[in-house]
Design a protein around this motif. Sequence first.
Motif, PDB file in Angstrom:
ATOM      1  N   VAL A  40       0.849  -1.197   0.000  1.00  0.00           N
ATOM      2  CA  VAL A  40       0.000   0.000   0.000  1.00  0.00           C
ATOM      3  C   VAL A  40       0.882   1.243   0.000  1.00  0.00           C
ATOM      4  N   ALA A  41       0.598   2.176  -0.895  1.00  0.00           N
ATOM      5  CA  ALA A  41       1.333   3.445  -0.884  1.00  0.00           C
ATOM      6  C   ALA A  41       1.130   4.082   0.472  1.00  0.00           C
ATOM      7  N   THR A  42       2.224   4.413   1.151  1.00  0.00           N
ATOM      8  CA  THR A  42       2.156   4.880   2.534  1.00  0.00           C
ATOM      9  C   THR A  42       3.082   6.061   2.721  1.00  0.00           C
ATOM     10  N   ARG A  43       2.589   7.069   3.454  1.00  0.00           N
ATOM     11  CA  ARG A  43       3.396   8.269   3.692  1.00  0.00           C
ATOM     12  C   ARG A  43       4.189   8.061   4.976  1.00  0.00           C
ATOM     13  N   SER A  44       5.459   7.721   4.792  1.00  0.00           N
ATOM     14  CA  SER A  44       6.277   7.261   5.919  1.00  0.00           C
ATOM     15  C   SER A  44       6.561   8.356   6.936  1.00  0.00           C
ATOM     16  N   CYS A  45       6.336   9.612   6.586  1.00  0.00           N
ATOM     17  CA  CYS A  45       6.654  10.673   7.546  1.00  0.00           C
ATOM     18  C   CYS A  45       5.639  10.729   8.676  1.00  0.00           C
ATOM     19  N   VAL A  46       4.453  10.135   8.495  1.00  0.00           N
ATOM     20  CA  VAL A  46       3.435  10.205   9.547  1.00  0.00           C
ATOM     21  C   VAL A  46       3.177   8.862  10.208  1.00  0.00           C
ATOM     22  N   GLN A  95      -4.661   6.139  -0.533  1.00  0.00           N
ATOM     23  CA  GLN A  95      -5.763   5.526   0.194  1.00  0.00           C
ATOM     24  C   GLN A  95      -5.857   6.196   1.558  1.00  0.00           C
ATOM     25  N   CYS A  96      -6.967   5.941   2.235  1.00  0.00           N
ATOM     26  CA  CYS A  96      -7.064   6.468   3.600  1.00  0.00           C
ATOM     27  C   CYS A  96      -5.891   5.917   4.425  1.00  0.00           C
ATOM     28  N   VAL A  97      -5.627   4.623   4.233  1.00  0.00           N
ATOM     29  CA  VAL A  97      -4.573   3.977   5.030  1.00  0.00           C
ATOM     30  C   VAL A  97      -3.176   4.347   4.559  1.00  0.00           C
ATOM     31  N   THR A  98      -3.089   5.156   3.528  1.00  0.00           N
ATOM     32  CA  THR A  98      -1.789   5.699   3.147  1.00  0.00           C
ATOM     33  C   THR A  98      -1.191   6.481   4.312  1.00  0.00           C
ATOM     34  N   CYS A  99      -2.076   7.120   5.094  1.00  0.00           N
ATOM     35  CA  CYS A  99      -1.615   7.863   6.257  1.00  0.00           C
ATOM     36  C   CYS A  99      -2.204   7.324   7.561  1.00  0.00           C
TER      37      CYS A  99
END
Lengths: 732, 154, 220
Positions: free
Chosen positions: B55-61, C106-110
């Motif tokens: 899943v594309a994930t924003r690692s800073c948060v 996605q919502c779960v991206t963050c």
Amino acid sequence: MIAITINSANSLQLSRRSFLRVCAAAAGGLLVSLYLDLPLVAQEGGQPKPQVYPPDAFVHIKPDGTILITVNRLEFGQGVQTSLPMILADELDADWSQVKAELAPAADVYKDPLFGIQFVGGSNSIAHSFEQYRELGARTRAMLVAAAAEEWKVSPSQCHTEASVVYGPGGKSATYGKLAEAATHQSIPATVQLKDRSQFRLVGKRVPRLDSRPKCNGSLKFGLDLDIPGMKTAVVAHPPVFGGRVKSLDDKTARGVEGVRDVFEIPLVRGTGVAVVADKFWIAKQARDRLKVEWDLSAVEHADSAQLSAKYKALARTPGNVAVSRGDQKALDAIAPENRMVVEYEFPYLAHTPMEPLNTTIRFAGDRAEAWVGSQFQTVDQTAIAEVLGLKPEQVTFHTEMAGGGFGRRAVPDSHVQREAAVIAKRLRGVPIKLVWTRENDVQGGYYRPMHVHRVEIGIGRDSMPSAWRHVIVGQSMLAGTPFAAMMVKNGVDETAVEGTADTHYNIPNFHVSVHHPTPNVPVLWWRSVGHTHNAFVMETLIDELAARAGIDPIVYRRKLLRADAGKLRRALDLMDEKSASWRTTLPKGHALGISCHESFGTAVACAVDVSVENNRPKIHRATIGLDPGVAVNPLTIESQFQGGIAFGVTQLMAKGAITFKDGRVEQRNFDSYTPPYINDAPTAVDVHIVPNSEKPSGCGEPPVPVISPAVVNALARLTGKRYRSLPLVSI
Amino acid sequence: METYKLTVNGQPREVTVDPGTPLLWVLREELKMTGTKYGCGIGACGACTVHLDGVATRSCVVPVSLVGNRPIVTIEAMAEDPVGRVVQDVWVSHDVVQCGYCHSGQIMAAVALLKSMPKPTDTDIEESMGGNLCRCGTYVRIREAIKAASLQLR
Amino acid sequence: MAGKEETMQANNIMLRAILFILIVCVWSASTLTGAASRDEPQKTNAGGSIRAEGLAAWQQVYAVLTHPRCINCHTATDYPQQGDDRHRHFANVVRGPTGEGVPGQQCVTCHQEANADSTGVPGAHDWHLAPLSMQWQDPNDKILSSTDVCKAVTDRSKNNNLDSAGLLKHHSEEPLVLWAFRPGRGIDGSMRTLPPLTHEQFVAATRTWAEAGTPCPQNP
């Protein structure tokens, strides 16, 4: 290590490194005084400065044929790291596939030939270094040929070059790689023969960037990515109001965070702050969040946007320092009221927010220092660091790092970020210190494009053209108090505040432009295209309004109003006209056309946009650009610069594209509250067309920016019937 | 300080950090993997995008304490990824980058999009790339490159 | 041990006795009150007072449902909201086909399985938008009336076919509902504001409303 002979008064045999050291040392005292004493562009005005740049400082040919070209500019997206080497490689007759580029450290030899400091800005890298890099390539080629000719005992005129090979009579040939060593022993020719433009193989071609792959696989290191053994990371707590001072500091909790090394008050360029030094960035940030600082904000002005707006508007109703005055100043008042317009415009402070947050790494070793900075202002920053450390500039080895965007934010006359880092490095002597500005520091840290108010009174002649024009501009001077003031602030007029209006290419006979420069407590700075950012908006929306009022097509009207000698603009306009003709007249329902044209930094740009309104925002479906940049060195880079610069310019239209103040405090903090354009805000398609031209190259970094905001707003005016006089566009 | 066992680009890695440390800074400073970038720290710009369990994930948060045993994949692994490789090649052939700082994140987002939607429409592209900021404005070329990659991947 | 059991039994009997007496007292008091206020406009019948209680309880439930911690994800648009001022969520996050966002965002991206207080991002299991059938705002982000929200929530063709027991269970156990009462800290370290009731009070109000037959107020 390549040794060269300088056939000059010095006649020394030097290794490359020691050459640079000698050069820098010899200029040592001069380096500082050149910057501080001499007015810039003295050369441009009166004294032509032919300089023979030593190829060795710019070209390194390895035995395996690799050609490493040193670029005397920061690469921060504009593509100079590819286009300057192209110029050199073309004259050199190099095999382009063997060319690599590197960024020059700070040194005398890398200073801009016209301005005498090492910097990038003003969209003039190509303009100022075109001939320089051509000559470097030609010189290197001449030395390679001389080396081959010497070895073969033939005349250089019997040799020719192609793709990194020298060919001689009788089927002889030798690669540049093989000849490089011998070439360095040749004397540097005083004069060289440059190619005829028709012989260019690279210049004028769409050449892909040299730095793409490492930027796509995470391997390219930006300044923020540096990791030096023993390095510590520092962050600084700044006062919430510019110039505030630390009154009291409780760092007990902060020091309790594991990995914190030191916490101490530091002087800033304005006021004082608190530095936190830790093993890692996240630790430093956590500690900073736990500082309890009481600030003394009593001795400084608390800027307030509402108050400033009212003050600026009042000032705009009074005449300012005159920037230009031609014709009859009474002509305006003689025109009947129904043929006069009075309009007022307002523009906010703008932050640059390059993607890579500001950072500087310095190691201070007592008698020397080393600095790593993605700097647009190497000479200035190096001098500032040296000053803080008590060194001479040449004692600071200054590396230029690849930077993640700049837009002017990395060219700061007071080098405030570098000074912060130097203060910390000085205290932690021997330890490499990486100072990181968080995004919040960046958004709230000042150095904005200033806010402006314009008040324009126009008298319209019988031919529907403006016959009288009185224009008052109110905005902070960006250059006052900097060494650039001597050059560009005259008679109380900062040129950068009026550019785009005072130097208009429209033929307005009775024309008066004056400016006020208030001095609120807000640090300000140039922002990609500087004064043109607001002046082009005013001019191009007013011209459009005049055209609409007269019922004349906006392109036709501009053609009529432009001065006859506005050659570049006319050509750009014509090209845009031609390339947008097919879609301009067949816009779907709910779409409208917007036109603008503007010349800045020597490059003329004309723009047509197709705009509709979606979700109460302008949706830019397409932009067609016609431009005249003189010689187009790399049309691919230019296309990217214009596609990108247009998108950058949309920052001015974004609903949250403004920095505002309340009681001295910046109300925005990060991209959630200061929001630049995302992909949906930028034009979906941009086609770029370049006028074929044989003049000198002008710039492409900044010229795209001024045209997009007025073009979009001119389209909106057709859709809504409203005129938009205030940026950002909060509502349509 | 706590110790976490992570899987990064297929390799087991172990770090000892404060539990609240974002994955971004674990990658950059503990594992010295600087391909993933810091742009804002609040998940608003996408420069820090990695793939967390695909899943594309924003690692800073994302604090490292919430990663669990989900495999982490970063930009450094894209050359070995069948979709990542094509996206990188197209990014190069289409001369997409300018300063390049945002493009680790852009590519990670584009790869996530193409793995989920091999034939994205213009709207799909605009929506999935809609949270990745580029100050240089390379958006037009990003769109073209994703479409080109999509064609190549068929 | 035996002694303890006997004591517990005795205590139990005593507790029940006390309870019985209390109930009788309360019942008597209410009957007496009823008798004493015959002149005032009455909702005297038991069904009417239960309905009134249920409507009053619904108002409490409505106050929670329309609090930002809940309503920010019950939008009528293709985006969620955030903050107490319910502004559009930043970074162009969108609903997507299933309310979970789109592949690049996605919502779960963050949003992870728990609050990330160190970075200011709220989290709970399976973070996603409520379906459009559960929109409690209009397309202009204006909160719907108590009547309209009540109708939507009780419409089994819209609410995932939940009866009143199902609604109660949803309010009691759904992780995203529970999150609203433990919403974590924002990036500036401050705790997010809480709905006007605690979760226990919210469940109690839901129960009262449910037991009253989930009545909805009339439009004024």
